[in-house]
Design an enzyme around this catalytic site. Structure first.
Site, PDB file in Angstrom:
ATOM      1  N   HIS A 180     -14.167 -31.802  21.478  1.00 51.21           N
ATOM      2  CA  HIS A 180     -13.494 -30.304  21.780  1.00 51.21           C
ATOM      3  C   HIS A 180     -13.050 -29.584  20.356  1.00 51.21           C
ATOM      4  CE1 HIS A 180      -9.041 -31.309  20.918  1.00 51.21           C
ATOM      5  NE2 HIS A 180      -9.501 -32.249  21.130  1.00 51.21           N
ATOM      6  N   GLN A 239     -12.222 -33.165  12.428  1.00 54.44           N
ATOM      7  CA  GLN A 239     -12.085 -31.803  11.989  1.00 54.44           C
ATOM      8  C   GLN A 239     -13.525 -31.670  11.040  1.00 54.44           C
ATOM      9  OE1 GLN A 239     -10.168 -29.629  12.861  1.00 54.44           O
ATOM     10  NE2 GLN A 239      -8.373 -30.727  13.900  1.00 54.44           N
ATOM     11  N   ASN A 262      -6.484 -32.146   9.087  1.00 51.28           N
ATOM     12  CA  ASN A 262      -6.407 -31.139  10.310  1.00 51.28           C
ATOM     13  C   ASN A 262      -5.363 -30.130   9.916  1.00 51.28           C
ATOM     14  OD1 ASN A 262      -4.646 -33.619  10.374  1.00 51.28           O
ATOM     15  ND2 ASN A 262      -3.657 -32.409  12.141  1.00 51.28           N
ATOM     16  N   ALA A 279     -11.232 -38.615  19.845  1.00 50.49           N
ATOM     17  CA  ALA A 279     -10.768 -39.395  18.328  1.00 50.49           C
ATOM     18  C   ALA A 279      -9.713 -40.209  18.366  1.00 50.49           C
ATOM     19  CB  ALA A 279     -10.687 -38.188  17.284  1.00 50.49           C
ATOM     20  N   THR A 280      -8.618 -39.693  19.004  1.00 54.41           N
ATOM     21  CA  THR A 280      -7.579 -40.873  18.942  1.00 54.41           C
ATOM     22  C   THR A 280      -7.834 -42.335  19.569  1.00 54.41           C
ATOM     23  OG1 THR A 280      -5.826 -39.138  19.532  1.00 54.41           O
ATOM     24  CG2 THR A 280      -5.236 -41.122  20.136  1.00 54.41           C
ATOM     25  N   CYS A 314       0.931 -31.216  14.685  1.00 60.34           N
ATOM     26  CA  CYS A 314       0.647 -32.741  15.079  1.00 60.34           C
ATOM     27  C   CYS A 314       2.005 -33.066  15.883  1.00 60.34           C
ATOM     28  CB  CYS A 314       0.204 -33.537  14.104  1.00 60.34           C
ATOM     29  SG  CYS A 314      -1.253 -33.195  13.724  1.00 60.34           S
TER      30      CYS A 314
END
Length: 456
Positions: free
Chosen positions: A256, A234, A206, A126-127, A380
């Site tokens: 994941h 998420q 998140n 996702a990043t 984070c």
């Protein structure tokens, strides 16, 4: 054949020590409660990073990552052992069967979000999707569009991508959120300018689990004909997603977070009306030139299998996770006062329970909960001692922001784990509050906020 034998051996070795006779038994063998029962040869337990514990802790950090579903492992194994061809090899069977598996996975991911397989681009996670979406869109339309709208509570990779654009001369509006973590739709509407090129809003946060009003945001973007991007890492597999109802142009997804493997993600890119991006990586032109590099067949197959399982079991998982969240919250509130749920209690994913415990230092609570794997509110930016920027955006006092703990509940979490986590949390909070003179003063009816503290 070898993959089937290995898969069978892995299941026997890692999932159960005796036949699972019921569905609940099956879930229990996959839970971390089973891991806690493991004993180590060393009678003093195991020590890691200076922390000594008697066995593996309960895992309640599902927002950080989820365990891979054994059915996903089964789907992946053949592509590690026998079907190991490069999916971009066009001249032999090894490449053809890998390519076919990749396209099947592409369809499985697309089906979960109501998209066309042609709109799915596989990435590393996702990043990378967020970077392609934010920087890629604005770079492509740089001659006409110089403004981005996002929120103060986005994931770090979206915020950092926006700051990167600011360094290049773009304007970015960071929308505040209300005390429940939701944005004000009127503020969103008023922030849009003629040169706005993108609106980016996370679907499920998140840290606090709140669900933004995606359909309403999509309607506003459609009205102004502005591309709408959402980080749905998420949300995938946790809440129903329909890209047409949400009117999203781009959507970031991660493997994941949905019981799939790490290292793989997917970017949804709408075809009609078509959204264009500037690739952030140059190379062989794979994935329609959007994301060059060899597609990792086993990871992609695992991601696809995870999405297929999620679609079938989402409703059951949601009911079960909600019951476990209610059990945990009631258990904690029954035994402790001054416990605050961060974020909206109505519009939230139940698997994310972010709590603040007044007059308890969050880091001390985390250190005391060695038998439970959880995160503080600042997961984070865990290397920083600063309170969570998400909680501060909600208007949470700095003291309360420092006391937050995020409990992540998932598909394989059991009632026994929840009860044990409640017991340990209550014990540790009571222990720390006994050491807090401020808590004692509040219980005596003293308004500590009215006290003028002297400085030395």
């Amino acid at each position: 054949m070898a993959s089937k034998l290995l898969a069978s051996a892995l299941r026997r070795q890692t999932l159960t020590t005796k036949p699972a006779s019921t569905a609940s038994d099956f879930v229990r063998t996959l839970s971390t409660a089973a891991a806690v029962a493991e004993t180590y040869d060393d009678p003093d337990g195991v020590s890691m990073k200076g922390v000594k514990i008697s066995g593996r802790p309960l895992y309640l950090d599902m927002q950080a990552t989820s365990p891979v579903d054994p059915r996903v492992v089964d789907a992946m194994l053949p592509y590690y052992l026998t079907r190991y061809g490069n999916p971009h090899s066009r001249t032999h069977m090894y490449g053809w069967e890998s390519d076919s598996a990749v396209e099947t996975a592409r369809a499985q991911v697309a089906d979960l979000i109501g998209a066309s397989p042609k709109e799915i681009v596989f990435t590393s996670g996702a990043t990378e999707c967020n970077n392609i979406s934010v920087k890629g869109v604005m770079h492509f339309y740089k001659d006409k569009k110089r403004h981005v709208v996002t929120t103060q509570t986005e994931h770090k990779c979206v915020l950092d991508s926006c700051r990167h654009l600011q360094q290049e001369g773009y304007d970015v509006t960071y929308l505040p959120v209300k005390t429940d973590g939701l944005i004000d739709l009127d503020e969103l509407r008023s922030s849009i300018r003629p040169d706005t090129g993108l609106v980016s809003v996370m679907a499920v946060n998140n840290e606090i689990g709140v669900i933004q009003p995606m359909e309403e945001i999509g309607e506003i973007c459609k009205e102004f004909k502005i591309p709408f991007h959402t980080d749905a890492a998420q949300a995938l597999g946790k809440i129903p997603i329909d890209v047409d109802k949400w009117n999203v142009s781009l959507m970031s997804l991660s493997g994941h977070k949905v019981y799939g493997p790490k290292g793989v993600g997917a970017l949804y890119m709408r075809r009609r009306p078509r959204i264009r991006v500037e690739p952030q990586m140059n190379g062989g032109g794979q994935e329609r030139g959007i994301r060059s590099g060899t597609v990792p067949t086993p990871l992609v197959v695992g991601f696809g299998a995870a999405c297929e399982i999620a679609k079938k079991e989402m409703e059951y998982d949601e009911k079960r996770v909600r019951a476990l969240q209610d059990r945990m919250l009631k258990g904690i509130r029954k035994n402790l006062d001054m416990v605050v749920v961060n974020g909206s209690e109505e519009r939230r994913y139940p698997g994310n329970l972010n709590l603040s415990f007044a007059y308890v230092e969050g880091e001390s609570l985390l250190m005391g909960l060695k038998e439970v794997a959880v995160s503080s509110g600042s997961a984070c930016t865990s290397a920083s001692l600063e309170p969570s920027y998400v909680l501060r955006a909600l208007g949470v006092d700095e003291d309360m922001a420092h006391t937050s703990i995020r409990f992540g509940i998932g598909r394989f979490t059991t009632e026994e784990e929840i009860d044990r986590a409640v017991q340990l949390t209550v014990q540790q909070v009571k222990k720390l509050r006994e050491l807090s003179p401020l808590y004692e003063m509040v219980k005596e009816g003293i308004d500590i906020k009215s006290i003028q503290w002297s400085q030395h």
